[in-house]
Write a protein that holds these residues in place. Structure first.
Motif, PDB file in Angstrom:
ATOM      1  N   ALA A 542       0.837  -1.207   0.000  1.00  0.00           N
ATOM      2  CA  ALA A 542       0.000   0.000   0.000  1.00  0.00           C
ATOM      3  C   ALA A 542       0.866   1.249   0.000  1.00  0.00           C
ATOM      4  CB  ALA A 542      -0.921  -0.024   1.216  1.00  0.00           C
ATOM      5  N   SER A 543       1.934   1.200   0.784  1.00  0.00           N
ATOM      6  CA  SER A 543       2.827   2.355   0.810  1.00  0.00           C
ATOM      7  C   SER A 543       3.496   2.532  -0.549  1.00  0.00           C
ATOM      8  CB  SER A 543       3.892   2.162   1.910  1.00  0.00           C
ATOM      9  OG  SER A 543       3.280   2.039   3.186  1.00  0.00           O
ATOM     10  N   ASN A 544       3.877   1.408  -1.130  1.00  0.00           N
ATOM     11  CA  ASN A 544       4.493   1.481  -2.459  1.00  0.00           C
ATOM     12  C   ASN A 544       3.515   2.060  -3.486  1.00  0.00           C
ATOM     13  OD1 ASN A 544       6.913   0.410  -1.562  1.00  0.00           O
ATOM     14  ND2 ASN A 544       6.315  -1.720  -2.039  1.00  0.00           N
ATOM     15  N   LEU A 545       2.256   1.685  -3.401  1.00  0.00           N
ATOM     16  CA  LEU A 545       1.256   2.217  -4.347  1.00  0.00           C
ATOM     17  C   LEU A 545       1.110   3.726  -4.146  1.00  0.00           C
ATOM     18  CD1 LEU A 545      -0.907   1.768  -6.494  1.00  0.00           C
ATOM     19  CD2 LEU A 545      -2.535   1.232  -4.658  1.00  0.00           C
ATOM     20  N   LYS A 546       1.030   4.158  -2.894  1.00  0.00           N
ATOM     21  CA  LYS A 546       0.897   5.589  -2.614  1.00  0.00           C
ATOM     22  C   LYS A 546       2.118   6.343  -3.081  1.00  0.00           C
ATOM     23  CE  LYS A 546       0.028   8.782   1.208  1.00  0.00           C
ATOM     24  NZ  LYS A 546      -0.211   8.925   2.682  1.00  0.00           N
ATOM     25  N   LEU A 547       3.300   5.737  -2.872  1.00  0.00           N
ATOM     26  CA  LEU A 547       4.535   6.384  -3.302  1.00  0.00           C
ATOM     27  C   LEU A 547       4.570   6.522  -4.815  1.00  0.00           C
ATOM     28  CD1 LEU A 547       7.337   7.509  -2.574  1.00  0.00           C
ATOM     29  CD2 LEU A 547       8.232   5.140  -2.738  1.00  0.00           C
ATOM     30  N   SER A 548       4.101   5.475  -5.570  1.00  0.00           N
ATOM     31  CA  SER A 548       4.128   5.537  -7.041  1.00  0.00           C
ATOM     32  C   SER A 548       3.193   6.618  -7.567  1.00  0.00           C
ATOM     33  CB  SER A 548       3.770   4.170  -7.626  1.00  0.00           C
ATOM     34  OG  SER A 548       2.431   3.830  -7.304  1.00  0.00           O
ATOM     35  N   VAL A 549       2.055   6.810  -6.902  1.00  0.00           N
ATOM     36  CA  VAL A 549       1.126   7.847  -7.327  1.00  0.00           C
ATOM     37  C   VAL A 549       1.724   9.221  -7.062  1.00  0.00           C
ATOM     38  CG1 VAL A 549      -1.144   8.854  -6.919  1.00  0.00           C
ATOM     39  CG2 VAL A 549      -0.872   6.381  -7.007  1.00  0.00           C
ATOM     40  N   GLY A 550       2.381   9.372  -5.926  1.00  0.00           N
ATOM     41  CA  GLY A 550       2.971  10.663  -5.608  1.00  0.00           C
ATOM     42  C   GLY A 550       4.078  11.043  -6.559  1.00  0.00           C
ATOM     43  N   ARG A 551       4.922  10.094  -6.871  1.00  0.00           N
ATOM     44  CA  ARG A 551       6.005  10.394  -7.808  1.00  0.00           C
ATOM     45  C   ARG A 551       5.462  10.724  -9.204  1.00  0.00           C
ATOM     46  NH1 ARG A 551      10.557   5.806  -6.154  1.00  0.00           N
ATOM     47  NH2 ARG A 551      11.279   6.867  -4.211  1.00  0.00           N
ATOM     48  N   ALA A 552       4.398  10.015  -9.650  1.00  0.00           N
ATOM     49  CA  ALA A 552       3.802  10.327 -10.952  1.00  0.00           C
ATOM     50  C   ALA A 552       3.214  11.732 -10.952  1.00  0.00           C
ATOM     51  CB  ALA A 552       2.727   9.291 -11.279  1.00  0.00           C
ATOM     52  N   SER A 553       2.617  12.149  -9.828  1.00  0.00           N
ATOM     53  CA  SER A 553       2.040  13.497  -9.740  1.00  0.00           C
ATOM     54  C   SER A 553       3.132  14.544  -9.797  1.00  0.00           C
ATOM     55  CB  SER A 553       1.250  13.622  -8.440  1.00  0.00           C
ATOM     56  OG  SER A 553       0.176  12.707  -8.426  1.00  0.00           O
ATOM     57  N   ALA A 554       4.260  14.287  -9.120  1.00  0.00           N
ATOM     58  CA  ALA A 554       5.355  15.257  -9.114  1.00  0.00           C
ATOM     59  C   ALA A 554       5.890  15.463 -10.518  1.00  0.00           C
ATOM     60  CB  ALA A 554       6.464  14.774  -8.176  1.00  0.00           C
ATOM     61  N   VAL A 555       6.085  14.369 -11.248  1.00  0.00           N
ATOM     62  CA  VAL A 555       6.586  14.491 -12.632  1.00  0.00           C
ATOM     63  C   VAL A 555       5.565  15.208 -13.502  1.00  0.00           C
ATOM     64  CG1 VAL A 555       7.279  13.210 -14.676  1.00  0.00           C
ATOM     65  CG2 VAL A 555       8.073  12.466 -12.443  1.00  0.00           C
ATOM     66  N   ARG A 556       4.282  14.897 -13.293  1.00  0.00           N
ATOM     67  CA  ARG A 556       3.258  15.557 -14.091  1.00  0.00           C
ATOM     68  C   ARG A 556       3.259  17.066 -13.854  1.00  0.00           C
ATOM     69  NH1 ARG A 556      -2.297  15.523 -12.737  1.00  0.00           N
ATOM     70  NH2 ARG A 556      -1.437  16.023 -10.662  1.00  0.00           N
TER      71      ARG A 556
END
Length: 612
Positions: A542-556
């Motif tokens: 779950a933490s990994n999923l949240k981390l992947s979403v956050g990193r995608a948002s930062a790049v976006r």
């Protein structure tokens, strides 16, 4: 009917039971001094077999090469076989004509000379009779023993001294008459010229064999006739005319038919007719003379049936039967004595020897009444026959061409239909197979359009072409093809170069790693951009999923600021550790799995096919 004492007037009558009163016909003529007429012209008017064969070959090759649905190897084989067969026939025909000209040159030249004054074409329309047997010198002309032909009242009489020459002469006559065989063969029999019945029978068998050979060589049965020349009443060569019709002007009597005679009934009819004739034409004679004459005629007819016809129709002989169509008798002929076969037969049966009589003056009358009873053969001219055969060959070639064109059109429609069905049966997801099927459809359409522009080829013509109706289905199928969207462009960024471990904020200086992605986005302004984050499997999913979403948002967010593209063009997605691209059990694999992927996706509106 005839006048034995007149060298130039021969009577004629309608052949029935008996000849009626004599009547003189126009004088027949014979050519004694005439320019030599070559037979080349007559030969040239014959049936042009070689031209017909070459015409048939040309038609066959045209149909084989241009129409028939055959393999090329089969076409070449048929062409070779047909050409060799045609050339063989032409060579055989040429050789036969050369041999026939060499063998029959003398006969053809004599025929041309004897008939040189006949109007053109009459040599084929006038009856021509081959006359063989006894007394030919007296029948034609005693002072000219070399005469071959006599053009008489309505017929051409051809003399055949040697019965063995009858087959070859019959073939020569057919060549001279442009393919028309002789109309009949007359066998003259003068019993008084034979020493005994056995010699006569041997000569009759020889004539029978010659007749069979001639019919075989001609390929048709020639009508046969018998003419009996026998003196019945005495009259010296220097005696004055008696005024007696029966004695001065002996008449023909006999029977004839267009079909072969039944010997028994025919000869009985002849005997009754002869007896009636004696009563009608011998009123100036006493009853005893009439009775004696009637008995002699009846005896002669009976002897002819037993001896002459017995030899010609004896089934025990190997030669074919003589096809008897008529028999005639006349009180005219050579001198008759007690040693002739007929007189001996009469003496044997009646115990009374007939009186010796002198020979009739020559020339003897030809059996002209037989001409009127001969079958009439309606035969077209050889050139007209060849034209008819050419038209028949043309009709056959046309029928084969129609059949071949129908088969070719059937194959064309079947192939195009199969190509259409194959294309429609391929799912849209199998683009490679659809493209291959599309190539076949385009080739079919181009072919039909070429036919519409330049004309339908001969092998599809003759009213059988229906390819134009397939153009619309082909165009519809081709227009229905929509190519699949191109695969999305993907830029993969290493998360460790952009973020610190476990963080979702961009590191200072990490933007240099995203310059390539920014250039790709600017090069495709119409594309939607998907930013997806991925992690390794270390830690809580779950933490990994949240981390992947956050990193995608930062790049976006950085790409929006750097490119000026609206946020609505972007989409973010976090996958956590669910889509690894390497083994998470190794350090290198986990490093590869920690990534951010920037994917260019075509807009949904741009993926829809256009009307074109």
């Amino acid at each position: 009917m005839g006048d034995c004492g007149s060298p130039r007037h021969r009577g004629r009558s309608r052949l029935a039971r008996l000849a009626r009163r004599p009547r003189c016909a126009a004088c027949p003529f014979a050519i004694r001094e005439a320019s030599v007429v070559t037979s080349a012209a007559n030969e040239g008017r014959g049936y042009p077999l070689r031209l017909v064969v070459l015409f048939a070959l040309a038609l066959a090759l045209a149909v084989i090469w241009l129409v028939l649905p055959l393999e090329r190897s089969t076409v070449w084989m048929l062409t070779t076989v047909g050409t060799l067969a045609a050339l063989a026939i032409v060579a055989w025909r040429t050789r036969r004509l050369a041999i026939a000209r060499a063998q029959n040159a003398q006969v053809l030249a004599a025929l041309g000379t004897a008939t040189s004054t006949i109007p053109g074409g009459m040599h084929t329309s006038m009856p021509l009779v081959l006359l063989t047997g006894d007394g030919l010198a007296a029948l034609f002309d005693r002072d000219d023993t070399t005469r071959l032909a006599w053009v008489g009242d309505g017929a051409i009489w051809l003399r055949v001294d040697d019965p063995n020459a009858l087959p070859r002469l019959a073939v020569a006559v057919r060549q001279w008459r442009d393919g028309r065989a002789p109309d009949g063969v007359v066998l003259s029999v003068a019993p008084a010229l034979h020493t005994n019945a056995d010699a006569l029978v041997q000569r009759l068998r020889l004539a029978r064999q010659a007749m069979a050979d001639a019919s075989r060589m001609l390929g048709t049965r020639l009508p046969g006739y018998v003419a009996i020349y026998q003196r019945l009443a005495g009259r010296g060569p220097n005696a004055l005319p008696t005024g007696n019709i029966a004695t001065d002007n002996p008449q023909w009597f006999g029977v004839a038919s267009i079909t072969p005679l039944a010997s028994t009934s025919a000869f009985e009819t002849a005997i009754r007719g002869a007896e009636d004739a004696v009563q009608e034409t011998s009123r100036v004679q006493d009853a005893a003379t009439r009775t004696t004459r009637a008995a002699g005629i009846a005896s002669l007819v009976d002897w002819t049936q037993r001896v002459v016809m017995g030899a010609l129709t004896d089934r025990r002989q190997p030669a074919a039967l003589w096809p008897l169509h008529g028999a005639v008798w006349i009180d005219c002929g050579p001198a008759s004595g007690p040693d002739s076969p007929w007189e001996r037969d009469v003496e044997l049966r009646t115990k009374v020897a007939p009186a010796s009589v002198a020979a009739s003056p020559s020339p003897w009358p030809l059996p002209q009444p037989l001409i009127e009873a001969m079958p009439v053969h309606r035969r077209a001219a050889p050139r007209l026959s060849a034209l008819g055969h050419a038209l028949a060959l043309l009709a056959c070639a046309a029928a084969v061409a129609f059949w071949g064109a129908a088969r070719n059109n059937e194959a064309l429609l079947k192939k195009i239909g199969a190509d259409l069905e194959h294309f429609r049966s391929i799912p849209a997801t199998h683009d490679a197979a659809r493209r291959d099927a599309l190539v076949a459809l385009v080739a079919d359409r181009d072919r039909l359009e070429r036919y519409a522009r330049t004309g339908v080829p001969l092998r599809l013509s003759f009213g059988m072409y229906h390819g134009a109706q397939l153009l619309a289905p082909l165009n519809d199928a081709i227009a229905s093809y929509v190519p699949p969207p191109p695969p999305p462009a993907v830029v993969t960024l290493d998360s460790m170069s952009l973020f610190d471990s476990g963080k979702a904020q961009l590191k200072v200086g990490s933007t240099r790693a995203m310059v390539g992605a920014l250039e790709l986005i600017k090069a495709h302004p119409g594309k939607r951009i998907l930013v997806a984050g991925h992690t390794d499997n270390v830690g809580d999913p779950a933490s990994n999923l949240k981390l992947s979403v956050g990193r995608a948002s930062a790049v976006r967010d950085w790409l929006v600021d750097a490119s000026g593209i609206p946020t609505t063009q972007f989409a973010i997605q976090g996958y956590g550790d669910t889509r690894p691209i390497a083994d998470n059990e190794t350090q290198d694999g986990r490093a590869r799995n920690r990534r951010v992927e920037i994917t260019l996706v075509p807009d949904a509106a741009q993926q829809a096919p256009s009307a074109q």
